[in-house]
Scaffold this motif. Structure first.
Motif, mmCIF file in Angstrom:
data_model
loop_
_atom_site.group_PDB
_atom_site.id
_atom_site.type_symbol
_atom_site.label_atom_id
_atom_site.label_comp_id
_atom_site.label_asym_id
_atom_site.label_seq_id
_atom_site.Cartn_x
_atom_site.Cartn_y
_atom_site.Cartn_z
ATOM 1 N N LEU A 53 0.698 -1.230 -0.024
ATOM 2 C CA LEU A 53 -0.009 0.033 -0.010
ATOM 3 C C LEU A 53 0.808 1.166 0.051
ATOM 4 O O LEU A 53 0.471 2.163 -0.654
ATOM 5 C CB LEU A 53 -0.892 0.179 1.157
ATOM 6 N N ARG A 54 1.967 1.269 0.720
ATOM 7 C CA ARG A 54 2.748 2.382 0.698
ATOM 8 C C ARG A 54 3.621 2.700 -0.610
ATOM 9 O O ARG A 54 3.663 3.744 -1.368
ATOM 10 C CB ARG A 54 4.046 2.191 1.948
ATOM 11 N N THR A 55 3.871 1.538 -1.310
ATOM 12 C CA THR A 55 4.557 1.540 -2.407
ATOM 13 C C THR A 55 3.669 2.179 -3.559
ATOM 14 O O THR A 55 3.928 2.839 -4.326
ATOM 15 C CB THR A 55 5.168 0.078 -3.101
ATOM 16 N N ALA A 56 2.283 1.722 -3.613
ATOM 17 C CA ALA A 56 1.281 2.250 -4.700
ATOM 18 C C ALA A 56 0.931 3.695 -4.154
ATOM 19 O O ALA A 56 0.955 4.480 -5.293
ATOM 20 C CB ALA A 56 -0.024 1.612 -4.362
ATOM 21 N N GLU A 57 0.845 4.273 -2.986
ATOM 22 C CA GLU A 57 0.830 5.567 -2.561
ATOM 23 C C GLU A 57 1.901 6.478 -3.016
ATOM 24 O O GLU A 57 1.695 7.355 -3.590
ATOM 25 C CB GLU A 57 0.562 5.666 -1.099
ATOM 26 N N ALA A 58 3.065 5.823 -2.824
ATOM 27 C CA ALA A 58 4.367 6.467 -3.544
ATOM 28 C C ALA A 58 4.218 6.741 -4.856
ATOM 29 O O ALA A 58 4.750 7.586 -5.432
ATOM 30 C CB ALA A 58 5.610 5.991 -2.813
ATOM 31 N N ALA A 59 3.960 5.738 -5.584
ATOM 32 C CA ALA A 59 3.950 5.673 -7.049
ATOM 33 C C ALA A 59 2.905 6.602 -7.661
ATOM 34 O O ALA A 59 3.146 7.356 -8.433
ATOM 35 C CB ALA A 59 3.721 4.126 -7.719
ATOM 36 N N SER A 60 1.726 6.633 -6.977
ATOM 37 C CA SER A 60 0.521 7.585 -7.488
ATOM 38 C C SER A 60 1.131 8.981 -7.021
ATOM 39 O O SER A 60 0.676 9.910 -7.784
ATOM 40 C CB SER A 60 -0.545 7.211 -6.590
ATOM 41 N N ALA A 61 1.716 9.351 -5.921
ATOM 42 C CA ALA A 61 2.225 10.833 -5.573
ATOM 43 C C ALA A 61 3.296 11.113 -6.698
ATOM 44 O O ALA A 61 3.111 12.279 -7.193
ATOM 45 C CB ALA A 61 2.853 10.773 -4.245
ATOM 46 N N GLN A 63 3.081 10.089 -9.816
ATOM 47 C CA GLN A 63 2.573 10.303 -10.960
ATOM 48 C C GLN A 63 1.719 11.529 -10.880
ATOM 49 O O GLN A 63 1.888 12.192 -12.113
ATOM 50 C CB GLN A 63 1.609 9.225 -11.371
ATOM 51 N N VAL A 64 1.198 12.212 -9.939
ATOM 52 C CA VAL A 64 0.615 13.097 -9.743
ATOM 53 C C VAL A 64 1.695 14.366 -9.882
ATOM 54 O O VAL A 64 1.425 15.268 -10.454
ATOM 55 C CB VAL A 64 0.166 13.568 -8.295
ATOM 56 N N ALA A 65 2.815 14.269 -9.378
ATOM 57 C CA ALA A 65 3.983 15.166 -9.458
ATOM 58 C C ALA A 65 4.355 15.266 -10.977
ATOM 59 O O ALA A 65 5.278 16.169 -11.149
ATOM 60 C CB ALA A 65 5.040 14.896 -8.421
ATOM 61 N N GLY A 66 4.331 14.347 -11.743
ATOM 62 C CA GLY A 66 4.416 14.442 -13.295
ATOM 63 C C GLY A 66 5.682 13.684 -13.461
ATOM 64 O O GLY A 66 6.562 13.836 -14.318
ATOM 65 N N LYS A 67 6.278 12.722 -12.284
ATOM 66 C CA LYS A 67 7.615 12.353 -12.334
ATOM 67 C C LYS A 67 7.491 10.846 -12.693
ATOM 68 O O LYS A 67 8.651 9.909 -12.657
ATOM 69 C CB LYS A 67 8.575 12.774 -10.980
ATOM 70 N N GLY A 68 6.210 10.216 -12.293
ATOM 71 C CA GLY A 68 6.191 8.487 -12.497
ATOM 72 C C GLY A 68 5.542 8.216 -13.928
ATOM 73 O O GLY A 68 5.086 9.076 -14.695
#
Length: 106
Positions: A53-61, A63-68
């Motif tokens: 869940l933490r990994t998914a949250e970090a990946a989502s963050a 992506q929102v920042a435009g870096k993922g």
């Protein structure tokens, strides 16, 4: 589908045999050996689910920042969903087993 007590015990035994690390395998990976038994297995499942869940949250963050990458986000969310579904299913089975044991006459 009805699952009997002996089926549950057999499944638990198979799960412990497949989930139990070989001697020295955990130590070579740098992890402390987990306590044996059902409690250790549940702790391992919950820890893995929380990590997913933490990994998914970090990946989502990211992506929102435009870096993922979107594919990484979808993969991480799928893994987290699967881990959470597994934990919920195990919890449901444990609760059902507990209530069935409590209904048994001695």
């Amino acid at each position: 589908m009805s699952i009997g007590a002996l089926d549950a015990v057999a499944a638990y035994g198979r799960a412990m045999n497949t989930a139990a690390p070989k001697a020295g395998a955990m130590e070579s990976a740098g992890e402390a050996p987990a306590s044996g038994g059902f409690g250790g297995m549940i702790e391992h499942f919950v820890t893995d689910a929380a990590t997913s869940l933490r990994t998914a949250e970090a990946a989502s963050a990211q992506q929102v920042a435009g870096k993922g990458d979107l594919i990484d986000v979808v993969t991480a969310i799928g893994a987290a969903e699967t881990a959470l579904d597994t934990v919920v299913a195990v919890r449901d089975r444990v609760v059902n087993a507990y209530t069935e044991i409590m209904r048994m006459q001695i």
